[in-house]
Write a protein that holds these residues in place. Structure first.
Motif, PDB file in Angstrom:
ATOM      1  N   GLU A 144      63.078  84.904-131.756  1.00 11.92           N
ATOM      2  CA  GLU A 144      63.446  83.611-131.181  1.00 11.92           C
ATOM      3  C   GLU A 144      64.126  83.749-129.825  1.00 11.92           C
ATOM      4  OE1 GLU A 144      63.855  80.516-133.370  1.00 11.92           O
ATOM      5  OE2 GLU A 144      62.569  81.433-134.854  1.00 11.92           O
ATOM      6  N   LYS A 145      64.716  84.891-129.565  1.00 14.42           N
ATOM      7  CA  LYS A 145      65.464  85.038-128.320  1.00 14.42           C
ATOM      8  C   LYS A 145      65.070  86.327-127.646  1.00 14.42           C
ATOM      9  CE  LYS A 145      69.503  83.736-127.258  1.00 14.42           C
ATOM     10  NZ  LYS A 145      70.859  83.266-127.129  1.00 14.42           N
ATOM     11  N   PRO A 146      65.092  86.338-126.302  1.00 13.05           N
ATOM     12  CA  PRO A 146      64.834  87.593-125.592  1.00 13.05           C
ATOM     13  C   PRO A 146      66.097  88.439-125.555  1.00 13.05           C
ATOM     14  CG  PRO A 146      65.095  85.808-124.022  1.00 13.05           C
ATOM     15  CD  PRO A 146      65.231  85.195-125.377  1.00 13.05           C
ATOM     16  N   MET A 342      57.926  86.693-128.539  1.00 10.77           N
ATOM     17  CA  MET A 342      59.167  85.938-128.427  1.00 10.77           C
ATOM     18  C   MET A 342      58.816  84.486-128.145  1.00 10.77           C
ATOM     19  SD  MET A 342      61.836  84.448-126.814  1.00 10.77           S
ATOM     20  CE  MET A 342      61.284  84.483-125.120  1.00 10.77           C
ATOM     21  N   PRO A 344      60.750  80.819-128.872  1.00 10.34           N
ATOM     22  CA  PRO A 344      61.906  80.154-129.465  1.00 10.34           C
ATOM     23  C   PRO A 344      61.487  79.096-130.467  1.00 10.34           C
ATOM     24  CG  PRO A 344      62.125  80.278-127.097  1.00 10.34           C
ATOM     25  CD  PRO A 344      60.733  80.693-127.422  1.00 10.34           C
ATOM     26  N   GLY A 345      62.158  79.083-131.595  1.00 16.00           N
ATOM     27  CA  GLY A 345      61.886  78.064-132.606  1.00 16.00           C
ATOM     28  C   GLY A 345      60.654  78.331-133.432  1.00 16.00           C
TER      29      GLY A 345
END
Lengths: 411, 151
Positions: A144-146, A342, A344-345
């Protein structure tokens, strides 16, 4: 005595005819089917309602394009299901007028349309799985995040692929009768270059505070909204690193020369304290430089790989390249490597999507079983009730899809 | 209790089949089919239009209204509820109320969960990818390889 309508009192002559008075003006089967459907409405309301609440309360939600969801395919599925709703109701009409063969034909068409719906669903699911989009970890490759966890996951994935390929190549080399295919060698060298030049490089950059490197890694693996990596910045980086590589090699030569000179002094016992400390410093630096050189040259190799797309004319994300044949550019049945992506969500998206469409697909399957049972039957007036209730169930399945389609594909 | 054996027309006092003859019919169903197709096209158009960028809420409301329209067509005509007796309200209205209540009741709980996120949750929560497009081409400015000096 009379009890309500139709009770005939026989005054004890034997035969008493009692008439059943239904509470509702419909038959038991239909009543039960409607009761079942209202519980099904509540069931799907729970799933769809929680999807709505989770989605609109989420900090971020991916778009359908990011999740490889094709709206035209969804619209086609909607059309198929609407047509099957029409044909089942026409089958009921035919059965009411005892046109048995017509009714059977419509049931068969409904069955085929329902199977087509499931087939298209299976195709959609397969395209999700081939991008690493699964409903659940650990198979799901979505982060979800880098952040460092993502970079570490990419690194681990590349290392695992490297080990596998090395094992295979070594096994083939040990076996004298078999040759190592060129494709396998190429893939092994690609993965080796990427492990150091992409994954480790990014981790080192991030460790020194450049978190944009992880963002770049994410967009190289899975470019946002289908755009491939941009050529200009990659070329610029490559040139910068080649310059740096030259500098490092020059530095290394200089330090080696200095080391030899200082060592000579120590051997000749003409060295002073400063020289001794300097010798230690030089030795320490010489330990680090080969590492930096190899990292930089791996980076150049990785950038070269990224900038030379082979059979294709445009730059593609890494996962997309791994899904295509290196020489012909045709799509492979399965990608030979899928790196973590990657988005998000994405995990919550996948959970709700697969849950809703999965349960809906199970209901479609049950409907198809009912129709399969109906096909060998003689569908005349006597079967009208059965057909009507099967139709009610099928229309409900269509209703659920009528709500699912915009919620999942268009919102 | 065998009144639902289909020799009887829906039950000894049931009169559904009598009415069925006059309702529905091929033409009606074809009109409903046409209506469903038109509504699907409308919702597809709304979903891909500029309205989604300008006012997403209006687009969503529009698409939900279209879905409800399609649902009413299927329920009234295909599921024959237009011509059924009052029991249809007993079954459908509580189910609809429950659906709406469920969503509404979850909004202050799950729907607004991000308002009460802990610090750690916020750190690990996902962020929009929009910033990737801004920085994607600028990474080379940050190639400050300070490793040689420090350690």
């Amino acid at each position: 005595m009379t009890d309500g309508d139709g009770h005939q009192d026989d005054h004890g002559h034997g035969h008493i005819h009692l008439e059943y008075q239904p509470a509702l003006p419909l038959n038991n089967g239909k009543l039960c089917m409607w009761l079942f459907l209202s519980t099904e409405i509540m069931f799907f309301a729970a799933l769809i309602g929680t999807y709505i609440v989770i989605r609109f309360g989420a900090p971020v939600w991916p778009t359908p394009e990011e999740m490889h969801l094709s709206e035209p395919v969804g619209a086609f599925n909607t059309f198929v299901l609407i047509c099957s709703s029409v044909t089942i109701v026409l089958a009921l009409e035919a059965a009411k007028s005892s046109q048995v063969s017509r009714a059977r034909l419509y049931i068969i068409i409904t069955f085929l349309l329902g199977s087509l719906f499931l087939g298209v669903k299976a195709y959609e699911y397969r395209s999700k799985f081939s991008h690493g989009i699964y409903p659940q970890l650990p198979r799901s490759l979505m982060y979800e995040k880098p952040d460092v966890y993502y970079a570490a996951a990419v690194h681990k994935s590349l290392l695992t692929a490297q080990e596998e390929l090395t094992g295979k190549v070594q096994a083939l080399e040990a076996d004298e009768e078999q040759e190592v295919p060129a494709v396998m060698q190429q893939r092994l060298s690609t993965v080796t270059a990427l492990t150091t030049g992409l994954a480790r490089w990014t981790e080192e950059e991030a460790a020194f505070g450049n978190t944009e490197a992880i963002v770049q890694l994410a967009s190289l693996v899975n470019p946002v909204q289908g755009k491939g990596p941009q050529e200009t910045p990659l070329r610029a980086e490559k040139e910068a690193i080649e310059v740096r590589l030259k500098d490092l090699e020059g530095q290394q030569k200089q330090l080696l020369a200095e080391q030899t000179a200082l060592q000579q002094k120590v051997d000749d016992e003409t060295a002073n304290e400063d020289d001794a400390t300097r010798l230690e410093t030089v030795a320490a630096e010489l330990l680090i430089i080969p590492e930096q050189i190899s990292l930089a040259s791996s980076r150049v190799k990785a950038l070269n790989f990224l900038l030379n797309p082979g059979a294709s004319s445009e730059l593609m994300g890494l996962n997309e390249r791994f899904s295509k044949d290196e020489e012909t550019g045709e799509k492979l049945a399965r990608p030979w490597l899928i790196l973590p992506i990657m988005i998000p969500g994405a995990n919550m998206w996948a959970a709700t999507y697969f849950l809703m469409t999965g349960f809906h697909a199970i209901h479609v399957l049950v409907g198809l079983i009912i129709f399969a049972l109906a096909i060998p039957m003689t569908l005349d007036r006597s079967r009208e009730v059965f057909l009507e209730n099967s139709g009610l169930y099928w229309h409900f399945v269509d209703l659920v899809w009528i709500f699912l389609f915009p919620l999942l594909y268009l919102f | 209790m065998s009144e639902n054996q289909s020799n009887h027309e829906g039950g000894p006092q049931g009169h559904d089949s009598h009415d069925h003859e006059d309702h529905g019919g091929f033409t009606t169903y074809m009109f409903v089919f046409g209506g469903l197709i038109v509504l699907t096209i409308i919702s597809f158009w709304i979903g891909n239009s500029d309205l989604k960028n300008q006012s997403p809420v209006a687009a969503w409301a529009g698409m939900m209204a279209v879905s409800c329209g399609k649902a009413m067509l299927v329920i009234l005509f295909f599921m024959h509820l237009k011509w059924e007796a009052n029991w249809k309200y007993v079954l459908t209205i509580p189910a609809m109320m429950m659906s709406i209540f469920l969503v509404v009741m979850l909004v202050p709980d799950v729907g607004m969960r991000t308002l009460r996120y802990s610090e750690e949750r916020i750190i690990h929560a996902a962020e929009s990818t929009l910033h990737i497009d801004e920085h994607g081409g600028e990474h080379d400015e940050d190639n400050d390889h300070s490793e040689d000096a420090a350690h």
